[in-house]
Motif scaffolding. Sequence first.
Motif, PDB file in Angstrom:
ATOM      1  N   ALA A 340     -13.660 -21.754  18.851  1.00  0.00           N
ATOM      2  CA  ALA A 340     -13.198 -22.500  20.019  1.00  0.00           C
ATOM      3  C   ALA A 340     -13.809 -23.897  20.048  1.00  0.00           C
ATOM      4  CB  ALA A 340     -13.538 -21.736  21.295  1.00  0.00           C
ATOM      5  N   GLN A 341     -15.081 -23.997  19.723  1.00  0.00           N
ATOM      6  CA  GLN A 341     -15.741 -25.302  19.692  1.00  0.00           C
ATOM      7  C   GLN A 341     -15.140 -26.199  18.607  1.00  0.00           C
ATOM      8  OE1 GLN A 341     -19.775 -24.075  19.074  1.00  0.00           O
ATOM      9  NE2 GLN A 341     -20.022 -23.263  21.156  1.00  0.00           N
ATOM     10  N   GLN A 342     -14.827 -25.616  17.457  1.00  0.00           N
ATOM     11  CA  GLN A 342     -14.236 -26.396  16.366  1.00  0.00           C
ATOM     12  C   GLN A 342     -12.826 -26.851  16.710  1.00  0.00           C
ATOM     13  OE1 GLN A 342     -14.847 -23.345  13.455  1.00  0.00           O
ATOM     14  NE2 GLN A 342     -16.815 -24.170  12.750  1.00  0.00           N
ATOM     15  N   LEU A 343     -12.090 -26.035  17.449  1.00  0.00           N
ATOM     16  CA  LEU A 343     -10.740 -26.423  17.860  1.00  0.00           C
ATOM     17  C   LEU A 343     -10.772 -27.575  18.860  1.00  0.00           C
ATOM     18  CD1 LEU A 343      -9.205 -22.850  18.217  1.00  0.00           C
ATOM     19  CD2 LEU A 343      -8.676 -24.527  16.444  1.00  0.00           C
ATOM     20  N   VAL A 344     -11.765 -27.583  19.728  1.00  0.00           N
ATOM     21  CA  VAL A 344     -11.916 -28.695  20.672  1.00  0.00           C
ATOM     22  C   VAL A 344     -12.087 -30.006  19.911  1.00  0.00           C
ATOM     23  CG1 VAL A 344     -13.460 -29.733  22.376  1.00  0.00           C
ATOM     24  CG2 VAL A 344     -12.821 -27.334  22.583  1.00  0.00           C
ATOM     25  N   VAL A 345     -12.925 -29.983  18.886  1.00  0.00           N
ATOM     26  CA  VAL A 345     -13.147 -31.188  18.076  1.00  0.00           C
ATOM     27  C   VAL A 345     -11.851 -31.617  17.397  1.00  0.00           C
ATOM     28  CG1 VAL A 345     -14.371 -32.128  16.081  1.00  0.00           C
ATOM     29  CG2 VAL A 345     -15.577 -30.654  17.713  1.00  0.00           C
ATOM     30  N   GLY A 346     -11.101 -30.635  16.877  1.00  0.00           N
ATOM     31  CA  GLY A 346      -9.839 -30.956  16.221  1.00  0.00           C
ATOM     32  C   GLY A 346      -8.867 -31.653  17.153  1.00  0.00           C
ATOM     33  N   ILE A 347      -8.770 -31.174  18.375  1.00  0.00           N
ATOM     34  CA  ILE A 347      -7.855 -31.785  19.348  1.00  0.00           C
ATOM     35  C   ILE A 347      -8.334 -33.182  19.729  1.00  0.00           C
ATOM     36  CG2 ILE A 347      -7.002 -31.609  21.715  1.00  0.00           C
ATOM     37  CD1 ILE A 347      -6.935 -28.560  21.306  1.00  0.00           C
ATOM     38  N   GLU A 348      -9.636 -33.346  19.877  1.00  0.00           N
ATOM     39  CA  GLU A 348     -10.172 -34.666  20.221  1.00  0.00           C
ATOM     40  C   GLU A 348      -9.901 -35.680  19.116  1.00  0.00           C
ATOM     41  OE1 GLU A 348     -14.267 -33.969  20.946  1.00  0.00           O
ATOM     42  OE2 GLU A 348     -13.986 -33.283  23.018  1.00  0.00           O
ATOM     43  N   GLU A 349     -10.013 -35.250  17.860  1.00  0.00           N
ATOM     44  CA  GLU A 349      -9.886 -36.182  16.743  1.00  0.00           C
ATOM     45  C   GLU A 349      -8.448 -36.380  16.282  1.00  0.00           C
ATOM     46  OE1 GLU A 349     -12.438 -34.739  13.676  1.00  0.00           O
ATOM     47  OE2 GLU A 349     -14.286 -35.372  14.695  1.00  0.00           O
ATOM     48  N   ARG A 350      -7.610 -35.329  16.397  1.00  0.00           N
ATOM     49  CA  ARG A 350      -6.272 -35.406  15.797  1.00  0.00           C
ATOM     50  C   ARG A 350      -5.148 -35.048  16.765  1.00  0.00           C
ATOM     51  NH1 ARG A 350     -10.022 -33.698  12.421  1.00  0.00           N
ATOM     52  NH2 ARG A 350      -9.887 -31.574  13.203  1.00  0.00           N
ATOM     53  N   GLN A 351      -5.462 -34.823  18.015  1.00  0.00           N
ATOM     54  CA  GLN A 351      -4.482 -34.533  19.067  1.00  0.00           C
ATOM     55  C   GLN A 351      -3.872 -33.141  18.963  1.00  0.00           C
ATOM     56  OE1 GLN A 351      -4.418 -36.858  21.466  1.00  0.00           O
ATOM     57  NE2 GLN A 351      -5.893 -37.862  20.117  1.00  0.00           N
ATOM     58  N   LEU A 352      -4.004 -32.475  17.822  1.00  0.00           N
ATOM     59  CA  LEU A 352      -3.509 -31.117  17.632  1.00  0.00           C
ATOM     60  C   LEU A 352      -4.573 -30.304  16.919  1.00  0.00           C
ATOM     61  CD1 LEU A 352       0.162 -31.642  16.351  1.00  0.00           C
ATOM     62  CD2 LEU A 352      -0.519 -30.835  18.615  1.00  0.00           C
ATOM     63  N   ALA A 353      -4.507 -28.983  17.083  1.00  0.00           N
ATOM     64  CA  ALA A 353      -5.406 -28.101  16.342  1.00  0.00           C
ATOM     65  C   ALA A 353      -4.613 -26.897  15.859  1.00  0.00           C
ATOM     66  CB  ALA A 353      -6.579 -27.655  17.212  1.00  0.00           C
ATOM     67  N   HIS A 354      -4.963 -26.421  14.661  1.00  0.00           N
ATOM     68  CA  HIS A 354      -4.257 -25.306  14.046  1.00  0.00           C
ATOM     69  C   HIS A 354      -5.252 -24.195  13.723  1.00  0.00           C
ATOM     70  CE1 HIS A 354      -0.483 -27.592  13.433  1.00  0.00           C
ATOM     71  NE2 HIS A 354      -1.311 -28.619  13.359  1.00  0.00           N
ATOM     72  N   LEU A 355      -4.958 -23.003  14.219  1.00  0.00           N
ATOM     73  CA  LEU A 355      -5.818 -21.835  14.032  1.00  0.00           C
ATOM     74  C   LEU A 355      -5.039 -20.764  13.285  1.00  0.00           C
ATOM     75  CD1 LEU A 355      -8.261 -19.935  14.642  1.00  0.00           C
ATOM     76  CD2 LEU A 355      -7.168 -19.457  16.853  1.00  0.00           C
ATOM     77  N   VAL A 356      -5.644 -20.211  12.235  1.00  0.00           N
ATOM     78  CA  VAL A 356      -5.028 -19.133  11.469  1.00  0.00           C
ATOM     79  C   VAL A 356      -5.709 -17.824  11.843  1.00  0.00           C
ATOM     80  CG1 VAL A 356      -4.446 -18.260   9.186  1.00  0.00           C
ATOM     81  CG2 VAL A 356      -4.576 -20.721   9.580  1.00  0.00           C
ATOM     82  N   LEU A 357      -4.906 -16.852  12.263  1.00  0.00           N
ATOM     83  CA  LEU A 357      -5.421 -15.552  12.690  1.00  0.00           C
ATOM     84  C   LEU A 357      -5.372 -14.553  11.542  1.00  0.00           C
ATOM     85  CD1 LEU A 357      -3.478 -15.475  16.059  1.00  0.00           C
ATOM     86  CD2 LEU A 357      -5.929 -15.924  15.795  1.00  0.00           C
ATOM     87  N   THR A 358      -6.143 -13.501  11.678  1.00  0.00           N
ATOM     88  CA  THR A 358      -6.177 -12.456  10.665  1.00  0.00           C
ATOM     89  C   THR A 358      -6.073 -11.094  11.332  1.00  0.00           C
ATOM     90  OG1 THR A 358      -7.411 -11.604   8.758  1.00  0.00           O
ATOM     91  CG2 THR A 358      -8.706 -12.256  10.683  1.00  0.00           C
ATOM     92  N   GLY A 359      -5.760 -10.087  10.534  1.00  0.00           N
ATOM     93  CA  GLY A 359      -5.660  -8.730  11.050  1.00  0.00           C
ATOM     94  C   GLY A 359      -6.935  -7.946  10.790  1.00  0.00           C
ATOM     95  N   GLY A 360      -6.804  -6.635  10.772  1.00  0.00           N
ATOM     96  CA  GLY A 360      -7.972  -5.794  10.560  1.00  0.00           C
ATOM     97  C   GLY A 360      -8.735  -5.544  11.849  1.00  0.00           C
ATOM     98  N   THR A 361      -9.670  -4.624  11.782  1.00  0.00           N
ATOM     99  CA  THR A 361     -10.424  -4.236  12.977  1.00  0.00           C
ATOM    100  C   THR A 361     -11.192  -5.402  13.578  1.00  0.00           C
ATOM    101  OG1 THR A 361     -10.660  -1.992  12.098  1.00  0.00           O
ATOM    102  CG2 THR A 361     -12.156  -2.646  13.871  1.00  0.00           C
ATOM    103  N   VAL A 362     -11.952  -6.116  12.744  1.00  0.00           N
ATOM    104  CA  VAL A 362     -12.770  -7.208  13.266  1.00  0.00           C
ATOM    105  C   VAL A 362     -11.891  -8.397  13.641  1.00  0.00           C
ATOM    106  CG1 VAL A 362     -14.765  -8.677  12.841  1.00  0.00           C
ATOM    107  CG2 VAL A 362     -14.647  -6.431  11.786  1.00  0.00           C
ATOM    108  N   GLY A 363     -10.827  -8.631  12.874  1.00  0.00           N
ATOM    109  CA  GLY A 363      -9.921  -9.723  13.212  1.00  0.00           C
ATOM    110  C   GLY A 363      -9.255  -9.508  14.556  1.00  0.00           C
TER     111      GLY A 363
END
Length: 572
Positions: A340-363
Amino acid sequence: MITTLTDTTASAIDKQMIEMRETFGANTIGRVLTLIIIATGDIEEPLEAAIAASHEHPARVIVVDADPEAENSGLDAEIRVGRDAGAGEIVILHARGEVLGALDTLVMALLLPDAPIVTWWPENAPGSPVHDVLGSMSQRRITDAAACEEPLGTLKRLRRGYANGDSDFAWARLTRWRGLVASAYEVPPISTPTTVQVTGTAGNPSVALMAGWLEHTLGIQAEVLAPPAEDGDFAGVHGVRLVRTDGVIDLTRVDDESIVMKLPGDDTGQHVTMPRRTLAELLTEELRRLDPDEVYGEVLATTYSSISDTATYADGKPEPTDLVVPDADAVAQAAAQRSAQQLVVGIEERQLAHLVLTGGTVGTKTAAALPAALEKAGVDLTRLHLWWGDERFVGPDSEERNEVGVRATLLEPLQEAGLPQRNIHVMPSPADGMSLDDAAAWYGQQLDQMGGDEPFRTRGRAFFDVLMLGVGPDGHIASLFPEHRDQRQVGASATGVTDSPKPPSERISLTWPVLNSSRHVALLVAGAEKAGAVRDGHRGIDPWKVPASAVRGLDSTTWFLDAAAAGEQPES
């Protein structure tokens, strides 16, 4: 007509050119482009090639002869028009010292108005031509890896810095070879080769690109062989051999003027005239098309994104770090908060942020922890895009799908909080009416379109802000499994996976070049059964046997581990 100016300026050069055209009776109406030549050595050979090419492509040629180590700063110029410039006009700039700091301004004042710009480096190619001060203003950027001190190293750097509009003479030298191979291959009956071999000079970039093109086109890894001792002493590709069930296609260069082509059932072969191409011919071909050569970009990516080239994934990236917490729930919380903290930085610097999700128990646990973490960090959900690293190719509501596992805990809460539906990029299912391969291609197209004008898989810089990946006990990530053939698909952004060792058998997965275009990578691992995979993933980069070892973020890679996965013994 040739005129020389010493200690001059751009405005004085432009004024002199106007006077010379008026005197000589020439004009600029017929000029179709501006060709900038960045010379670091002899300028006469590139100039001769440009003059020859001007008869088909009349151009204003600007030669930059730079001397950054000169004791005195200044600018001298030589202007050629008429017979001395072919069908164009030539300006040779001898720039010294501090003048080079304003090279873009100097050249910009001499460009033809409203005409395409092509920049050519006859030698000493920059690692990323599009980021060069002159390359950045050009529609086409031409390099020649074969003329550089380290041809293959140069080609690899060009792959990392590739952008639409880049090309290299090592690729142009293959035009006739590729046409001949294609025509021979299409002689019926057509069958897929079982063996593909390229014979050529060691370290030659055209040989590497020929092997990459065959692998990209046929889907079969090409073997590069040294030429036999009896072959002629000439550089580049010596031969191509395709072994098929109906026989062998064999093309072999016998001298600088011709090759011998043998088709299945033809032991004698036929001589085909194919002289080596001059520098002028190569330049003329490159200037015929100013639109991006997408095939070159894809072949370049294939050539230097092969599974055996582990440096493709790790060079220049920070070493991974470990964050060990007590259990799987703590892994999920830690990964969600950091992301979440890294996504905030992405939006501040590039106006958009992209997050890739994963499956599995921990994902899935991490996805459930994300809504609270994103809210706490203040992430603007209207600027957030969600993707998946892989997906099972099953029915849209099957519990086996990674997306289904996070609908209630992640997607619905985020949509209620303001995440637009269009920002959720779900991988297709069979219900969408596409085959597995078509579904993978469609998802790759979504990535390419979102990534901008350049092909996503060849950009050489980050697109995703955060990539979350689970790790299997065998070390697999996404749906790239150890020693599985579908790992080798690197010419597309997403690939269909068949015969998966873990059910279901059909899946869609992002490919190596795309997974390695992330700023931050979070590997989510919990459980003692995965301690071996964690250990192997830390031993060194081995994508073929341990996929988890070969994905790195451009800014950071973090293994989020519980104590058991980290190999820590429980307290007694």
